[in-house]
Design an enzyme around this catalytic site. Structure first.
Site, PDB file in Angstrom:
ATOM      1  N   ASP A  88       0.779  -1.242   0.000  1.00 22.73           N
ATOM      2  CA  ASP A  88       0.000   0.000   0.000  1.00 22.73           C
ATOM      3  C   ASP A  88       0.808   1.288   0.000  1.00 22.73           C
ATOM      4  OD1 ASP A  88      -2.618  -0.973  -0.198  1.00 22.73           O
ATOM      5  OD2 ASP A  88      -2.591  -1.592   1.899  1.00 22.73           O
TER       6      ASP A  88
ATOM      7  N   ASP B 299      -6.665  -4.377  -5.739  1.00 25.83           N
ATOM      8  CA  ASP B 299      -6.347  -3.038  -5.241  1.00 25.83           C
ATOM      9  C   ASP B 299      -4.915  -2.614  -5.600  1.00 25.83           C
ATOM     10  OD1 ASP B 299      -8.033  -4.779  -3.775  1.00 25.83           O
ATOM     11  OD2 ASP B 299      -8.155  -3.411  -2.085  1.00 25.83           O
TER      12      ASP B 299
HETATM   13  N1  GLY Z   1      -7.502  -1.501  -0.351  1.00 28.07           N
HETATM   14  C1  GLY Z   1      -8.413  -1.921   0.623  1.00 28.07           C
HETATM   15  C2  GLY Z   1      -9.821  -1.608   0.307  1.00 28.07           C
HETATM   16  O1  GLY Z   1     -10.153  -1.135  -0.773  1.00 28.07           O
HETATM   17  O2  GLY Z   1     -10.640  -1.818   1.175  1.00 28.07           O
END
Ligand code: GLY
Length: 391
Positions: free
Chosen positions: A112, A171
């Site tokens: 992330d 994601d």
């Molecule tokens: N990246 C985590 C979510 O979208 O909840």
């Protein structure tokens, strides 16, 4: 019969009439920005100096440390607000929050680091041109690729756990922007190469023929093969989790921006068609938390709507007039819905967040029908994109 024919003839005129004029959109954007500055002062006042806002639940402000994947969105939103208003207090608050976030440029706990550093420092650099912000992004790109696993042609999203060996989640497409940008601005070519390899692997392994995506693909690092394709925050393994579809739409549109590779544009258009033609997409185009949620109607996910709106506005830049009108028109429906009382908070309410009604993880009963930082971030990004490209 005759009246039906007249109605059919008039329908396109009605729907065109429903599209706001540029003047109306300029007003909508300005009203949202002026509101957001005031509302974010409430958020600022309820967030300790060494923490980041996260949500507001049952009348309580929820904050996080900077290690949380969302820590870049609050400063990023402040930078959009500063860009629009040139309010010195907003900029000062953005700079204070960057100071506590900077240490995450060496974040290697998961994938992330792109969300964290590029949403925040990326906007700071874009708006100010101050090289100190670029240095932070360049460092983050170096740490980001430490999670690249050649055996699976992907960046590993999360660490190994009881149930997952080497998970890659949709994601992750969002974090690639930081890598492509770093190479484009003179950084190591490896960043871009890895981003492209990752995007190609995700396209091949995450996507189904209808352009919907699995949330998680779990790999065996020793053989490079797929162990399983499973659900994370959606309804079930083969369902279409709304935010995941929006991450993919945004991700492949962004990939096309940097590479001009037609297969990414085609993928983004396929995802847009999946979303916009889905029978379970409500009329205001803000999706339920999963397109295949077991009971519909159910909770909406404003964050998925905001991310998709922002992505569609970019996609509209790369296609012919008919598709552009379709994508921009849909994004406008979403932005207007999010600006309404249904989704937008009243001043001083909602813990200082702009939007209500997002969903973190419905089945885990975590963050259901609450404000979330990334919903606000992509909502304001969408408004700024509309202003830049379509006003
Ligand atoms: N990246 C985590 C979510 O979208 O909840």
């Amino acid at each position: 019969m005759r009246s039906t024919l007249i109605l059919l003839f008039l329908l396109p005129l009605f729907s065109m009439a429903q599209q706001p004029s540029k003047k109306e959109m300029a007003k909508l954007i300005d009203e949202n920005m002026q509101f957001a500055v005031k509302q974010y002062k409430v958020l600022q006042d309820s967030t300790p100096a060494n923490r980041m806002p996260r949500s507001f639940q049952k009348g309580r402000s929820i904050t996080s440390d900077t290690y949380w994947w969302c820590s870049g969105f609050y400063p990023g939103t402040l930078w959009y607000l500063y860009e629009y208003t040139k309010d010195a207090n907003v900029r000062a608050e953005a700079e204070r929050r960057l100071a506590i976030l900077e240490k995450e440029k060496r974040h290697t706990g998961d994938h992330d680091i792109g969300f964290m550093i590029f949403s925040s420092f990326g906007n700071a650099y874009r708006i100010t041109g101050d090289k100190k912000y670029k240095d932070v992004i360049d460092t983050a790109a170096v740490y980001q690729i430490t999670r690249y696993r050649p055996a699976i042609h992907s960046i590993q999203s999360w660490n190994k756990s009881k149930n997952l060996n080497c998970p890659v989640i949709i994601d992750n497409m969002m974090n690639l922007e930081q890598l492509l940008w770093a190479t484009e601005k003179g950084g190591d070519k490896k960043f871009r190469e890895i981003a492209i390899i990752h995007a190609n692997t995700t396209l091949k392994n995450h996507y189904r023929p209808d352009h919907s995506t699995f949330h998680i693909v779990d790999y065996d690092l020793s053989t490079g093969s797929i162990i399983k394709k499973v659900n994370g925050q959606g309804a079930h393994d083969t369902s279409a989790w709304s935010r995941g579809q929006a991450w993919g739409l945004y991700g492949y549109t962004m990939m096309y921006r940097f590479t001009k590779d037609a297969k990414y544009l085609s993928q983004a258009q396929g995802i847009a068609a999946f979303i916009l033609n889905h029978p379970n997409l409500p009329a205001d185009k803000i999706p339920y938390w999963d397109y295949n949620a077991p009971k519909i109607p159910t909770s909406r996910d404003a964050s998925a709507g905001a991310i998709a709106a922002s992505a569609l506005l970019e996609l509209g830049q790369y296609v012919g007039k008919t598709d552009k009108d379709k994508y921009v028109g849909a994004a406008v429906v979403m932005l207007r819905a999010l600006s309404s009382d249904v989704y937008r908070a009243k001043l001083g309410e909602n813990g200082g967040f702009i939007l209500k009604n997002s969903v973190g993880s419905f089945l885990a009963n975590s963050e259901v029908d609450v404000p979330l930082t990334y919903a606000d971030y992509y909502f304001l990004e969408g408004l700024m994109r509309y202003k830049k490209w379509y006003l």
